[in-house]
Structures are given as structure tokens and as C-alpha cells.
Design a protein around this motif. Structure first.
Motif, mmCIF file in Angstrom:
data_model
loop_
_atom_site.group_PDB
_atom_site.id
_atom_site.type_symbol
_atom_site.label_atom_id
_atom_site.label_comp_id
_atom_site.label_asym_id
_atom_site.label_seq_id
_atom_site.Cartn_x
_atom_site.Cartn_y
_atom_site.Cartn_z
ATOM 1 N N ALA A 455 0.830 -1.203 0.000
ATOM 2 C CA ALA A 455 0.000 0.000 0.000
ATOM 3 C C ALA A 455 0.868 1.259 0.000
ATOM 4 N N GLY A 456 1.982 1.220 0.724
ATOM 5 C CA GLY A 456 2.913 2.342 0.676
ATOM 6 C C GLY A 456 3.467 2.545 -0.723
ATOM 7 N N GLY A 457 3.737 1.424 -1.406
ATOM 8 C CA GLY A 457 4.187 1.509 -2.801
ATOM 9 C C GLY A 457 3.131 2.133 -3.697
ATOM 10 N N ALA A 458 1.854 1.858 -3.403
ATOM 11 C CA ALA A 458 0.776 2.471 -4.180
ATOM 12 C C ALA A 458 0.799 3.986 -4.037
ATOM 13 N N PHE A 459 1.082 4.473 -2.831
ATOM 14 C CA PHE A 459 1.155 5.921 -2.633
ATOM 15 C C PHE A 459 2.391 6.510 -3.314
ATOM 16 N N VAL A 460 3.472 5.751 -3.395
ATOM 17 C CA VAL A 460 4.639 6.216 -4.150
ATOM 18 C C VAL A 460 4.251 6.441 -5.612
ATOM 19 N N LEU A 461 3.465 5.499 -6.154
ATOM 20 C CA LEU A 461 3.008 5.637 -7.536
ATOM 21 C C LEU A 461 2.068 6.819 -7.707
ATOM 22 N N VAL A 462 1.241 7.100 -6.682
ATOM 23 C CA VAL A 462 0.374 8.279 -6.740
ATOM 24 C C VAL A 462 1.223 9.541 -6.848
ATOM 25 N N ALA A 463 2.316 9.607 -6.079
ATOM 26 C CA ALA A 463 3.215 10.765 -6.148
ATOM 27 C C ALA A 463 3.827 10.899 -7.538
ATOM 28 N N VAL A 464 4.203 9.766 -8.135
ATOM 29 C CA VAL A 464 4.772 9.790 -9.486
ATOM 30 C C VAL A 464 3.734 10.291 -10.486
ATOM 31 N N VAL A 465 2.514 9.803 -10.354
ATOM 32 C CA VAL A 465 1.432 10.244 -11.243
ATOM 33 C C VAL A 465 1.228 11.754 -11.126
ATOM 34 N N ALA A 466 1.220 12.247 -9.888
ATOM 35 C CA ALA A 466 0.975 13.673 -9.668
ATOM 36 C C ALA A 466 2.112 14.538 -10.202
ATOM 37 N N LEU A 467 3.349 14.144 -9.933
ATOM 38 C CA LEU A 467 4.496 14.978 -10.264
ATOM 39 C C LEU A 467 4.966 14.815 -11.701
ATOM 40 N N VAL A 468 4.736 13.640 -12.284
ATOM 41 C CA VAL A 468 5.215 13.369 -13.648
ATOM 42 C C VAL A 468 4.056 13.231 -14.630
ATOM 43 N N GLY A 469 3.113 12.320 -14.315
ATOM 44 C CA GLY A 469 2.025 12.062 -15.246
ATOM 45 C C GLY A 469 1.136 13.260 -15.489
ATOM 46 N N LEU A 470 0.877 14.051 -14.435
ATOM 47 C CA LEU A 470 -0.017 15.200 -14.550
ATOM 48 C C LEU A 470 0.728 16.514 -14.776
ATOM 49 N N LYS A 471 2.028 16.439 -14.953
ATOM 50 C CA LYS A 471 2.808 17.668 -15.092
ATOM 51 C C LYS A 471 2.399 18.457 -16.329
ATOM 52 N N ALA A 472 2.063 17.715 -17.378
ATOM 53 C CA ALA A 472 1.708 18.385 -18.635
ATOM 54 C C ALA A 472 0.212 18.629 -18.759
ATOM 55 N N ALA A 473 -0.513 18.487 -17.629
ATOM 56 C CA ALA A 473 -1.969 18.700 -17.677
ATOM 57 C C ALA A 473 -2.276 20.134 -18.102
ATOM 58 N N HIS A 474 -3.295 20.253 -18.901
ATOM 59 C CA HIS A 474 -3.696 21.578 -19.358
ATOM 60 C C HIS A 474 -5.196 21.620 -19.523
ATOM 61 N N ALA A 475 -5.717 22.807 -19.622
ATOM 62 C CA ALA A 475 -7.169 22.967 -19.774
ATOM 63 C C ALA A 475 -7.602 22.410 -21.116
#
Length: 502
Positions: A455-475
Motif C-alpha cells: 500500500a505504501g508503494g501504491a502511494f509512491v506511484l500516486v506521487a509519481v502520477v501527480a508529479l510526472v504524469g499530470l505535469k503536462a496537464a492543461h485545460a
């Protein structure tokens, strides 16, 4: 006070009532997911059912939610949120009354199917908020309503534990609690929530709903029943294969119909795609904490060398309730962070708290203080995640797709919870402590340690998603529809294209 100030104060008061009522409705929704967890053994004993049969009391709700949430979310966008909300609440009340009065496992499962449809209330509530609340207050309102989800899940555990105490416990009582709260929510919606000002209209994509429902059933069924069927059995592998085939059928269908239930371009839009991935991981981590801590603290230390020998009620009140209370309070801070720092940063911050909490649980779960404190950190992580995901969805889709987009995000969290239930149950059953013959098998402590680490690893992946996957998010770029320009169409166009920084 001037007339303008009075009008502004009246609008603010009305908006506050709307947020509180929708928060109550969302809380009732989340209660349906965990309400039966403490009483499954009681239901099995009273109805003389097998373990496999009684597991459908939870599976039926999950499958119903998966089928009806996207359909009703889209239906509300098309034909009005308030009537859809009222209809869903009426169905849930009927299902809860049925569950509270029946002594048949079959009819209990039917009641749970009806309760599962209530999951659509959450995306409908967010659609109402987007339509009624001022942009500067929208994130805080969504955070409050979202925060009630985690609170409701914990409240259901506590309520079920309290209502089934005594010399004559009755599993029907928790369902009556659901009836009372749902009736209060229904009255609140009828009185407080205004009629939708905008409706997209159009045809209901029944074929898309049918194929998506079939896909989700084929996916969630083996996930939730795999530990009973066997993970390598023909039934499990066959339903997973069927899910893959049905996914192709669903995509093909949605790309061919004139008015699809799910716009595939919206579905794969980067902010939406990665927010749904974060939702799946968050649902996994949250349910792991609920299941893992609940089982851990009930382990008899004299027999297995760990645990606290807590009762079901103590497990809920002493060890899990602090997590839910922190989630409710933390949601307010999450809303503030979303407004000031952005949803992506808030999601990453929450993930860091989650990693810290599960690291603590993994390394030190031998004292009550450690388990409770770590759980509170995880509760903060969950609240920040719930506060940020609706904001990411709202920023990633046009206004008329808010319901269906948040519906799919709700499903992603449900899938994550189902995966957690299957994985953690299988892990705990895979290695047991040697005990005298005739005693039930109890898991080794190492299995809890491994569960918390995952479960801790799942939260690590959430951080990766937020900082990397969503970095290029735009309207999103909303297509321009050529129409005659009038004050009314200008207002609607502005409402449909409003975006929120992420």
C-alpha cells in the motif's frame, strides 16, 4: 445592510446548505461500501450461508455501482441532476428497507444491488456544485463533499459495530441506519438543491452503457471472487479474458454511436487518464488500511505473538475512527491547498503523507499508538487525494461531461478497493501461524507487513502520477459550436468552457 449585501448573504447561505446536503448524500453513498464489513459473519451465521455465498453481499454492491454510476452520471448531465439525484436516493431507500426487513440471502443481495446504484450520487453531487457554486469557492466545496466519502466509510464501520452489540445482535439494524440517513438526505435534496439550469439533452447511449457494464462486471467479478474460485481456475481466467474482449467491444461501440456515453477523447485526455489512475491507487491504499488494520488489531497476541485482541467494535472505534475523523478535517485543508497550490501539488503532498503512514505501519505496528498515529497520517493522505481529484477532473473536461467523468473516477476508486480486497485477503490467507488442530487459520505477521508495504508503494506511484504524469496537464480545448449569439448562449458558453488551474 444594503440590498446587494443581503442578496449576496442569501446566496452564500443557500450555497452552504447545498454543500452540506450534498455532503450528507455523499457520506451515505460511501457508507454502503463498508456497512456490511463488520456484520458479514453475523449474516452468514443467521442465514446459514456459505462463505462464497455471503461474499455476494459485498460483490453485488460493487458490481451495481460499476454499472449504474457512469450511466446515471451521464443521464444527470443530459436530463437534470436534481431529478436523477432524487430517483437514485429513492431506489437506495427502497433497497435499504428491503435489506433491513428480509431474512432471505437472495433478497438481501437484491437490496444491496439497489444500494449500489447510490454510488452515482457522488458524481451527480459534483456536477451540481460545478453549476451552483462560484468558481472561487468551488474547490473548497468539492473538497468538503469528497471528504465525507472517507468519513462515511469509517462511520459505517463504527455504526455497524455499535448497533450489533449486546446479547441479541441483529444484522438488520445497520440497514435501518442507512434508511434514516438516506431519508434525511432525500428531504434535504428536495428542499435545497435547485433544478438544473443547463441540460445537454440528447439520446441515452444504452448500447454504450450495456457494453461498459458488461466490461466492468467481467473485470470486477474475478477480482472480487478470485480467492474463492482460485486465481488460476478456468472461471477466473475466462472472465478476465472476457473483460479484455468486452473492452474492445465497448471502445468500438463508443467510437461509432452518434452521442456516446463516454467521449473517448475525454477518456484518454491526459489529466483525466492519470487522475483515474491515481483514483485506482488511492482506492487500493485506503481499503488496504481498513482491512489490514481491522484484522491486525483483532489478532490474539497470546496465540500468534502479535495483535491486540480487539473486538470488532474496538477495532472500528479505537483504531479506524481516528483515521476517518482526520480525513473529514483534512479535506478542508485539502481544499485550501488546491486553491493556493493547485490540485496536482495537493495530490503529491497527500501521497507523501500516505507513504510516511504506511512506512510507519510497516516498520512498527506493535503498539496501539503507532497503529493509530500511522492511520491518521493515512487519513490525511486520503483526504488530500479526495480533495484534489475532483478539481483535476473539473479542470480536464467541459462542464457538460462533469458527471460522467467523475462517475468513471468513482469507478476507478471502486476497482482499486476491489483489487485491495482480493490481494490483501489472498496475502493474509497464503501463510498462516501453526496452531493446534481444529483452530481456524490465522495469518503470519509478515503478511500484514507485506500488505502495508504494498500500500505504501501504491502511494509512491500516486506521487509519481501527480508529479510526472499530470505535469503536462492543461485545460481542455472545448470545440466551438457556431450558433446565433445571444446573452443566453453567451452565458452557457462561458459556463461550459470554464477551467480551473491544476
Amino acid at each position: 445592510m444594503s440590498h446587494t449585501q443581503q442578496a449576496a448573504s442569501s446566496r452564500s447561505s443557500g450555497h452552504t446548505r447545498i454543500v452540506l446536503v450534498l455532503g450528507l448524500a455523499a457520506m451515505v453513498v460511501s457508507m454502503m461500501q463498508t456497512l456490511v464489513v463488520p456484520i458479514l459473519g453475523m449474516i452468514q451465521s443467521d442465514l446459514k450461508a456459505s462463505t462464497a455465498s455471503v461474499s455476494w453481499v459485498t460483490t453485488a454492491t460493487l458490481l451495481s455501482a460499476a454499472v449504474f454510476t457512469p450511466l446515471l452520471g451521464r443521464f444527470g448531465d443530459q436530463h437534470g441532476k436534481k431529478p436523477t439525484l432524487v430517483g437514485v436516493l429513492v431506489v437506495m431507500i427502497a433497497g435499504s428497507v428491503l435489506a433491513a426487513t428480509t431474512t432471505s440471502l437472495t433478497w438481501l443481495i437484491v437490496g444491496r444491488v439497489m444500494q449500489g446504484a447510490a454510488t452515482a450520487i457522488f458524481p451527480l453531487a459534483l456536477s451540481v456544485l460545478r453549476e451552483e457554486i462560484e468558481p472561487e469557492k468551488l474547490h473548497g466545496a468539492m473538497a468538503l463533499v469528497s471528504g465525507t466519502l472517507a468519513f462515511g466509510s469509517g462511520l459505517a464501520l463504527v455504526g455497524a459495530g455499535l448497533l450489533t452489540q449486546g446479547s441479541h445482535p441483529d444484522y438488520h439494524r445497520p440497514f435501518w441506519l442507512a434508511v434514516v440517513l438516506a431519508v434525511v438526505a432525500l428531504v434535504g435534496v428536495l428542499i435545497t438543491v435547485p433544478a438544473s439550469r443547463t441540460k445537454t439533452g440528447g439520446r441515452t447511449d444504452w448500447l454504450g452503457a450495456l457494453t461498459l457494464g458488461a466490461l466492468l462486471v467481467l473485470l470486477l467479478l474475478p477480482i472480487s471472487q478470485g480467492h474463492e474460485w482460485g486465481w488460476t481456475s478456468g472461471r477466473t481466467l475466462g472472465t478476465f479474458a472476457g473483460a479484455v474482449v468486452m473492452a474492445g467491444v465497448w471502445v468500438f461501440t463508443e467510437n461509432r454511436v452518434e452521442e456516446p456515453m463516454v467521449d473517448m477523447k475525454m477518456f484518454v485526455h491526459r489529466p483525466v487518464l492519470f487522475t483515474n489512475l491515481a483514483g485506482l491507487l488511492l482506492g487500493f491504499a485506503m481499503f488496504t488500511q481498513f482491512i489490514g488494520v481491522s484484522y491486525l488489531v483483532q489478532m490474539p497476541e497470546k496465540l500468534v505473538g502479535y495483535g491486540f485482541g480487539a473486538s470488532v467494535l474496538a477495532a472500528s472505534v479505537v483504531y479506524l475512527l481516528p483515521t476517518t475523523l482526520v480525513s473529514l478535517v483534512g479535506a478542508q485543508f485539502g481544499g485550501v491547498l488546491v486553491r493556493r497550490l493547485g490540485a496536482r501539488v495537493t495530490l503529491a503532498a497527500g501521497a507523501c503523507f500516505g507513504v510516511l503512514g504506511f512506512t510507519w505501519l510497516t516498520a512498527a505496528h506493535d503498539t496501539s499508538a503507532s497503529v493509530i498515529s500511522a492511520g491518521m497520517l493515512i487519513g490525511l493522505a486520503i483526504s488530500f487525494g479526495y480533495a484534489s481529484m475532483p478539481a483535476l477532473i473539473v479542470a480536464g473536461v467541459p462542464a457538460h461531461q462533469t458527471g460522467i467523468a467523475n462517475g468513471i473516477n468513482s469507478i476507478s476508486r471502486s476497482v482499486g478497493s476491489a483489487v485491495a480486497s482480493a490481494v490483501i485477503t489472498s496475502l493474509l490467507a497464503s501463510k498462516s501461524v501453526p496452531l493446534p488442530a481444529g483452530m481456524p487459520a490465522l495469518p503470519r505477521e509478515s503478511q500484514f507487513t507485506l500488505s502495508f508495504a504494498i500500500a505504501g508503494g501504491a502511494f509512491v506511484l500516486v506521487a509519481v502520477v501527480a508529479l510526472v504524469g499530470l505535469k503536462a496537464a492543461h485545460a481542455p480545448r472545448t470545440p466551438v459550436v457556431r450558433k446565433a449569439v445571444t446573452p443566453e448562449t453567451t452565458e452557457l458558453a462561458s459556463a461550459g468552457s470554464e477551467t480551473t488551474p491544476v
